[in-house]
Motif scaffolding. Sequence first.
Motif, PDB file in Angstrom:
ATOM      1  N   VAL A   1     -55.670   4.675 116.952  1.00 27.11           N
ATOM      2  CA  VAL A   1     -55.264   3.533 117.782  1.00 27.11           C
ATOM      3  C   VAL A   1     -56.128   2.310 117.458  1.00 27.11           C
ATOM      4  N   ALA A   2     -57.435   2.489 117.387  1.00 29.00           N
ATOM      5  CA  ALA A   2     -58.336   1.369 117.076  1.00 29.00           C
ATOM      6  C   ALA A   2     -58.052   0.797 115.686  1.00 29.00           C
ATOM      7  N   HIS A   3     -57.737   1.656 114.737  1.00 27.09           N
ATOM      8  CA  HIS A   3     -57.459   1.229 113.360  1.00 27.09           C
ATOM      9  C   HIS A   3     -56.183   0.386 113.276  1.00 27.09           C
ATOM     10  N   CYS A   4     -55.263   0.615 114.190  1.00 23.00           N
ATOM     11  CA  CYS A   4     -53.970  -0.063 114.143  1.00 23.00           C
ATOM     12  C   CYS A   4     -53.932  -1.404 114.880  1.00 23.00           C
ATOM     13  N   VAL A   5     -55.072  -1.870 115.372  1.00 24.57           N
ATOM     14  CA  VAL A   5     -55.126  -3.214 115.952  1.00 24.57           C
ATOM     15  C   VAL A   5     -55.052  -4.185 114.775  1.00 24.57           C
TER      16      VAL A   5
ATOM     17  N   VAL B   1     -56.598  -6.743 121.571  1.00 22.46           N
ATOM     18  CA  VAL B   1     -56.041  -5.844 122.583  1.00 22.46           C
ATOM     19  C   VAL B   1     -56.141  -6.461 123.970  1.00 22.46           C
ATOM     20  N   GLU B   2     -57.277  -7.091 124.265  1.00 25.10           N
ATOM     21  CA  GLU B   2     -57.497  -7.683 125.583  1.00 25.10           C
ATOM     22  C   GLU B   2     -56.486  -8.790 125.874  1.00 25.10           C
ATOM     23  N   CYS B   3     -56.001  -9.432 124.854  1.00 24.81           N
ATOM     24  CA  CYS B   3     -55.047 -10.529 125.005  1.00 24.81           C
ATOM     25  C   CYS B   3     -53.605 -10.027 125.064  1.00 24.81           C
ATOM     26  N   CYS B   4     -53.243  -9.199 124.101  1.00 21.68           N
ATOM     27  CA  CYS B   4     -51.832  -8.862 123.904  1.00 21.68           C
ATOM     28  C   CYS B   4     -51.454  -7.430 124.245  1.00 21.68           C
ATOM     29  N   GLY B   5     -52.418  -6.594 124.577  1.00 19.33           N
ATOM     30  CA  GLY B   5     -52.100  -5.213 124.907  1.00 19.33           C
ATOM     31  C   GLY B   5     -51.399  -4.512 123.761  1.00 19.33           C
ATOM     32  N   LEU B   6     -50.311  -3.856 124.056  1.00 17.47           N
ATOM     33  CA  LEU B   6     -49.574  -3.066 123.073  1.00 17.47           C
ATOM     34  C   LEU B   6     -49.068  -3.908 121.901  1.00 17.47           C
ATOM     35  N   ASP B   7     -48.795  -5.179 122.143  1.00 14.35           N
ATOM     36  CA  ASP B   7     -48.304  -6.060 121.079  1.00 14.35           C
ATOM     37  C   ASP B   7     -49.365  -6.363 120.022  1.00 14.35           C
ATOM     38  N   ALA B   8     -50.604  -6.004 120.267  1.00 17.60           N
ATOM     39  CA  ALA B   8     -51.676  -6.237 119.293  1.00 17.60           C
ATOM     40  C   ALA B   8     -51.669  -5.194 118.175  1.00 17.60           C
ATOM     41  N   PHE B   9     -50.900  -4.133 118.349  1.00 15.74           N
ATOM     42  CA  PHE B   9     -50.946  -3.009 117.422  1.00 15.74           C
ATOM     43  C   PHE B   9     -49.809  -3.025 116.413  1.00 15.74           C
ATOM     44  N   ASP B  10     -50.126  -2.506 115.230  1.00 17.91           N
ATOM     45  CA  ASP B  10     -49.110  -2.218 114.220  1.00 17.91           C
ATOM     46  C   ASP B  10     -49.241  -0.732 113.896  1.00 17.91           C
ATOM     47  N   PHE B  11     -48.385   0.069 114.517  1.00 20.06           N
ATOM     48  CA  PHE B  11     -48.442   1.508 114.341  1.00 20.06           C
ATOM     49  C   PHE B  11     -47.538   1.977 113.201  1.00 20.06           C
ATOM     50  N   SER B  12     -47.463   1.189 112.148  1.00 19.08           N
ATOM     51  CA  SER B  12     -46.623   1.578 111.017  1.00 19.08           C
ATOM     52  C   SER B  12     -47.289   2.698 110.227  1.00 19.08           C
ATOM     53  N   PHE B  13     -46.485   3.404 109.465  1.00 19.02           N
ATOM     54  CA  PHE B  13     -46.991   4.536 108.689  1.00 19.02           C
ATOM     55  C   PHE B  13     -48.071   4.109 107.694  1.00 19.02           C
ATOM     56  N   VAL B  14     -48.036   2.882 107.230  1.00 23.04           N
ATOM     57  CA  VAL B  14     -49.032   2.394 106.274  1.00 23.04           C
ATOM     58  C   VAL B  14     -50.418   2.393 106.916  1.00 23.04           C
ATOM     59  N   HIS B  15     -50.508   1.887 108.140  1.00 23.82           N
ATOM     60  CA  HIS B  15     -51.794   1.883 108.843  1.00 23.82           C
ATOM     61  C   HIS B  15     -52.250   3.300 109.161  1.00 23.82           C
ATOM     62  N   MET B  16     -51.298   4.151 109.519  1.00 27.10           N
ATOM     63  CA  MET B  16     -51.656   5.534 109.819  1.00 27.10           C
ATOM     64  C   MET B  16     -52.174   6.253 108.584  1.00 27.10           C
ATOM     65  N   ALA B  17     -51.502   6.074 107.461  1.00 24.85           N
ATOM     66  CA  ALA B  17     -51.951   6.705 106.213  1.00 24.85           C
ATOM     67  C   ALA B  17     -53.335   6.192 105.828  1.00 24.85           C
ATOM     68  N   SER B  18     -53.559   4.910 105.985  1.00 24.34           N
ATOM     69  CA  SER B  18     -54.862   4.324 105.684  1.00 24.34           C
ATOM     70  C   SER B  18     -55.954   4.937 106.550  1.00 24.34           C
ATOM     71  N   PHE B  19     -55.685   5.064 107.849  1.00 21.24           N
ATOM     72  CA  PHE B  19     -56.667   5.672 108.742  1.00 21.24           C
ATOM     73  C   PHE B  19     -56.948   7.118 108.341  1.00 21.24           C
TER      74      PHE B  19
ATOM     75  N   GLY C   1     -56.787   2.645 128.546  1.00 23.15           N
ATOM     76  CA  GLY C   1     -57.663   1.484 128.459  1.00 23.15           C
ATOM     77  C   GLY C   1     -57.804   0.929 127.060  1.00 23.15           C
ATOM     78  N   GLU C   2     -57.881   1.798 126.057  1.00 22.73           N
ATOM     79  CA  GLU C   2     -58.040   1.328 124.673  1.00 22.73           C
ATOM     80  C   GLU C   2     -56.869   0.469 124.219  1.00 22.73           C
ATOM     81  N   MET C   3     -55.757   0.590 124.917  1.00 19.57           N
ATOM     82  CA  MET C   3     -54.557  -0.159 124.545  1.00 19.57           C
ATOM     83  C   MET C   3     -54.238  -1.273 125.542  1.00 19.57           C
TER      84      MET C   3
END
Length: 120
Positions: free
Chosen positions: A14-18, A23-41, A83-85
């Motif tokens: 989750v932290a890697h996908c910001v 996060v404090e500003c945009c909440g869930l919209d701050a994240f990109d949970f695409s497979f590219v970010h997941m593979a990178s993490f 909270g992290e999100m």
Amino acid sequence: MYSLKLDYPLSGLVAHCVALCEVECCGLDAFDFSFVHMASFLMKCSYEGRARRLDVDSIEQQLETLNVNYGRRGASSKGVEIGEMNRRFSGVLLTQWVEDMQNELARAVRFLEQEGLLTD
């Protein structure tokens, strides 16, 4: 509504996908949970430049546990605050998020397998 702190490795993912805002500003919209970010993490958390099946399995289990406990049919289906999100999820929205995460994680695993970057 229950407040929850995610455990590693899901918390690290989750932290890697910001990627899009704070996060404090945009909440869930701050994240990109695409497979590219997941593979990178997944590659980064092994310190070997290759993803480990153990980490994938842990994340899959954590997502399933979240859904079982707080999803639309969960024991506490009224939802949860993560909270992290900076996000409160209803049971329905949490189930949708978990399913989206599972789909992107599966895409990340397929990519890593095709590239020979996933180890047992």
